[in-house]
Design a protein around this motif. Structure first.
Motif, PDB file in Angstrom:
ATOM      1  N   GLY A 194       0.259   2.872  20.177  1.00 24.31           N
ATOM      2  CA  GLY A 194       1.697   3.079  20.192  1.00 24.31           C
ATOM      3  C   GLY A 194       2.044   4.502  19.827  1.00 24.31           C
ATOM      4  O   GLY A 194       1.198   5.257  19.346  1.00 24.31           O
ATOM      5  N   LEU A 195       3.275   4.879  20.033  1.00 28.76           N
ATOM      6  CA  LEU A 195       3.715   6.221  19.686  1.00 28.76           C
ATOM      7  C   LEU A 195       3.859   6.344  18.169  1.00 28.76           C
ATOM      8  O   LEU A 195       4.201   5.374  17.492  1.00 28.76           O
ATOM      9  N   PRO A 196       3.594   7.537  17.615  1.00 24.79           N
ATOM     10  CA  PRO A 196       3.526   7.680  16.152  1.00 24.79           C
ATOM     11  C   PRO A 196       4.777   7.232  15.407  1.00 24.79           C
ATOM     12  O   PRO A 196       4.667   6.516  14.408  1.00 24.79           O
ATOM     13  N   ALA A 197       5.966   7.639  15.857  1.00 28.79           N
ATOM     14  CA  ALA A 197       7.177   7.330  15.092  1.00 28.79           C
ATOM     15  C   ALA A 197       7.411   5.828  14.943  1.00 28.79           C
ATOM     16  O   ALA A 197       7.569   5.335  13.822  1.00 28.79           O
ATOM     17  N   PRO A 198       7.462   5.051  16.045  1.00 32.17           N
ATOM     18  CA  PRO A 198       7.697   3.612  15.859  1.00 32.17           C
ATOM     19  C   PRO A 198       6.567   2.908  15.126  1.00 32.17           C
ATOM     20  O   PRO A 198       6.820   1.974  14.347  1.00 32.17           O
ATOM     21  N   ASN A 237      -3.701   5.484  12.090  1.00 32.21           N
ATOM     22  CA  ASN A 237      -3.701   6.404  13.229  1.00 32.21           C
ATOM     23  C   ASN A 237      -3.023   5.719  14.401  1.00 32.21           C
ATOM     24  O   ASN A 237      -3.364   4.593  14.768  1.00 32.21           O
ATOM     25  N   ALA A 238      -2.032   6.391  14.955  1.00 36.16           N
ATOM     26  CA  ALA A 238      -1.347   5.876  16.144  1.00 36.16           C
ATOM     27  C   ALA A 238      -1.841   6.652  17.355  1.00 36.16           C
ATOM     28  O   ALA A 238      -1.818   7.880  17.360  1.00 36.16           O
ATOM     29  N   TRP A 239      -2.300   5.935  18.354  1.00 34.41           N
ATOM     30  CA  TRP A 239      -2.773   6.600  19.568  1.00 34.41           C
ATOM     31  C   TRP A 239      -2.053   5.978  20.758  1.00 34.41           C
ATOM     32  O   TRP A 239      -1.708   4.796  20.749  1.00 34.41           O
ATOM     33  N   PRO A 240      -1.780   6.761  21.817  1.00 34.93           N
ATOM     34  CA  PRO A 240      -0.921   6.290  22.907  1.00 34.93           C
ATOM     35  C   PRO A 240      -1.413   5.029  23.588  1.00 34.93           C
ATOM     36  O   PRO A 240      -0.656   4.094  23.804  1.00 34.93           O
ATOM     37  N   GLY A 241      -2.707   4.960  23.944  1.00 38.03           N
ATOM     38  CA  GLY A 241      -3.226   3.773  24.589  1.00 38.03           C
ATOM     39  C   GLY A 241      -2.511   3.445  25.893  1.00 38.03           C
ATOM     40  O   GLY A 241      -1.976   4.321  26.579  1.00 38.03           O
ATOM     41  N   PRO A 242      -2.465   2.175  26.257  1.00 40.99           N
ATOM     42  CA  PRO A 242      -1.889   1.767  27.543  1.00 40.99           C
ATOM     43  C   PRO A 242      -0.404   2.091  27.687  1.00 40.99           C
ATOM     44  O   PRO A 242       0.116   2.124  28.792  1.00 40.99           O
ATOM     45  N   GLU A 243       0.318   2.317  26.569  1.00 39.94           N
ATOM     46  CA  GLU A 243       1.748   2.590  26.666  1.00 39.94           C
ATOM     47  C   GLU A 243       2.044   3.905  27.376  1.00 39.94           C
ATOM     48  O   GLU A 243       3.127   4.098  27.906  1.00 39.94           O
ATOM     49  N   SER A 267       8.255  16.668  15.686  1.00 39.58           N
ATOM     50  CA  SER A 267       9.431  16.200  14.954  1.00 39.58           C
ATOM     51  C   SER A 267       9.258  14.798  14.390  1.00 39.58           C
ATOM     52  O   SER A 267      10.220  14.231  13.875  1.00 39.58           O
ATOM     53  N   VAL A 268       8.056  14.235  14.449  1.00 36.94           N
ATOM     54  CA  VAL A 268       7.872  12.854  14.009  1.00 36.94           C
ATOM     55  C   VAL A 268       8.175  12.696  12.521  1.00 36.94           C
ATOM     56  O   VAL A 268       8.867  11.773  12.104  1.00 36.94           O
ATOM     57  N   GLY A 269       7.654  13.608  11.699  1.00 37.78           N
ATOM     58  CA  GLY A 269       7.898  13.518  10.264  1.00 37.78           C
ATOM     59  C   GLY A 269       9.371  13.590   9.934  1.00 37.78           C
ATOM     60  O   GLY A 269       9.858  12.896   9.042  1.00 37.78           O
ATOM     61  N   LEU A 270      10.084  14.445  10.657  1.00 40.18           N
ATOM     62  CA  LEU A 270      11.526  14.564  10.449  1.00 40.18           C
ATOM     63  C   LEU A 270      12.227  13.261  10.798  1.00 40.18           C
ATOM     64  O   LEU A 270      13.124  12.804  10.084  1.00 40.18           O
ATOM     65  N   PRO A 330       0.804  -1.222   0.000  1.00 40.57           N
ATOM     66  CA  PRO A 330       0.000   0.000   0.000  1.00 40.57           C
ATOM     67  C   PRO A 330       0.835   1.270   0.000  1.00 40.57           C
ATOM     68  O   PRO A 330       2.035   1.258   0.287  1.00 40.57           O
ATOM     69  N   VAL A 331       0.164   2.355  -0.333  1.00 41.14           N
ATOM     70  CA  VAL A 331       0.650   3.688  -0.012  1.00 41.14           C
ATOM     71  C   VAL A 331       0.053   4.007   1.358  1.00 41.14           C
ATOM     72  O   VAL A 331      -1.167   4.012   1.522  1.00 41.14           O
ATOM     73  N   THR A 332       0.898   4.223   2.341  1.00 41.39           N
ATOM     74  CA  THR A 332       0.439   4.392   3.719  1.00 41.39           C
ATOM     75  C   THR A 332       0.573   5.839   4.139  1.00 41.39           C
ATOM     76  O   THR A 332       1.562   6.498   3.834  1.00 41.39           O
ATOM     77  N   VAL A 333      -0.436   6.327   4.849  1.00 42.35           N
ATOM     78  CA  VAL A 333      -0.425   7.718   5.306  1.00 42.35           C
ATOM     79  C   VAL A 333      -0.716   7.762   6.803  1.00 42.35           C
ATOM     80  O   VAL A 333      -1.578   7.046   7.308  1.00 42.35           O
ATOM     81  N   GLY A 334       0.046   8.585   7.523  1.00 41.25           N
ATOM     82  CA  GLY A 334      -0.205   8.804   8.932  1.00 41.25           C
ATOM     83  C   GLY A 334      -1.289   9.860   9.091  1.00 41.25           C
ATOM     84  O   GLY A 334      -1.190  10.951   8.541  1.00 41.25           O
TER      85      GLY A 334
END
Length: 284
Positions: A86-90, A37-43, A119-122, A4-8
């Protein structure tokens, strides 16, 4: 099925602009579109149950809303969504490994810019082994048209050129290959000595650029390609060349600097200041 082409997607204007760009890109590649979509959740230990539930609700709503709009605009494109704790970058780095392209929104804040949740995109552009495209909500955008690629003939650049040639061919546009370098110091007092030295340096640069482009010109024989050699700051020349173009393509080498992965100074400047979507392509 094709990768796929994946988008955050986080619901921001920048990420919605990225999703719209990614949908058109997926269609041109014949690939599915994956909205993540990445959301923090229990982490995130300081996230109370009430805040966690609210965050999850808004995350789901952002995905549903974006998918509904894109389904209406691109009915022939397969669109899937994923909400991942999970956190967006990982999360997005892991997603990039299974994608042919990762697209994120970027925002400019004065002279110093951050991307996609700061700074996630960077970080993604600096670490991902999949090409990353940065799309601004307030940037100039052309669906079709010219593609510009920054080329340093003395460095490996086949992955970068393959991406750029393919992008230009799919847009039925023109590819502009730009090589810029500062004026070299020429020893000699007589003006004609300096002029000859500069002329020789330019001819050498033109020859080197032509050589690295030659095999790709043969492969994409129907694509119009223009070569440009400039005696200028590479960052300044590429940012200027980005005006009015559909896509700027720049490379990122495998080198690591300092305490973590970094974009080179030219690539970082282009990512910050170019007025069009910017593709950062890792050169393996």
């Amino acid at each position: 099925m094709a990768r796929p082409v994946t988008v955050g997607l986080d619901g921001s204007d920048e990420s919605l602009a990225a999703a719209g760009w990614a949908a058109h890109e997926a269609r041109s590649r014949g690939a599915p579109l994956r909205l993540v979509n990445a959301w923090p959740g229990p982490e995130q230990t300081d996230l109370t149950p009430g805040r966690e539930a609210a965050w999850q609700y808004w995350s789901e709503r952002a995905l549903r809303s974006a998918r509904a709009e894109l389904d209406a605009d691109q009915p022939e494109t397969t669109i899937v969504t994923a909400q991942i704790s999970g956190l967006p970058a990982p999360v997005l780095l892991a997603e990039a490994e299974r994608a042919q392209l990762l697209v994120v929104g970027s925002r400019s804040i004065g002279v110093v810019a951050g991307f996609f949740l700061g700074s996630v995109g960077l970080e993604l552009a600096a670490r991902s082994m999949t090409p990353v495209v940065l799309v601004r909500a307030d940037g100039h955008e052309e669906r079709h048209g010219d593609v510009v690629v920054g080329v340093e003939p003395r460095e490996p650049c086949d992955d970068i050129l393959e991406f750029a040639f393919d992008a230009a061919a799919r847009r039925d546009g023109v590819l502009r290959a730009v090589h810029a370098s500062r004026v070299p110091a020429i020893r000699g007092d007589a003006p004609w000595v300096v002029d000859v030295g500069l002329n020789d340096a330019r001819k050498e640069a033109e020859h080197a650029l032509g050589e690295v482009l030659a095999p790709w010109r043969d492969k994409f024989s129907e694509l119009r390609v223009f070569e440009e050699v400039a005696s200028d700051s590479p960052a300044r020349r590429l940012v200027a060349a980005a005006a009015g173009t559909a896509l700027m393509v720049v490379g990122r080498g495998p080198r690591r600097v300092g305490f973590g992965p970094r974009l080179g100074p030219v690539t970082q400047a282009v990512a910050h200041h170019a007025a069009c979507p910017v593709a950062v392509v890792p050169q393996r």
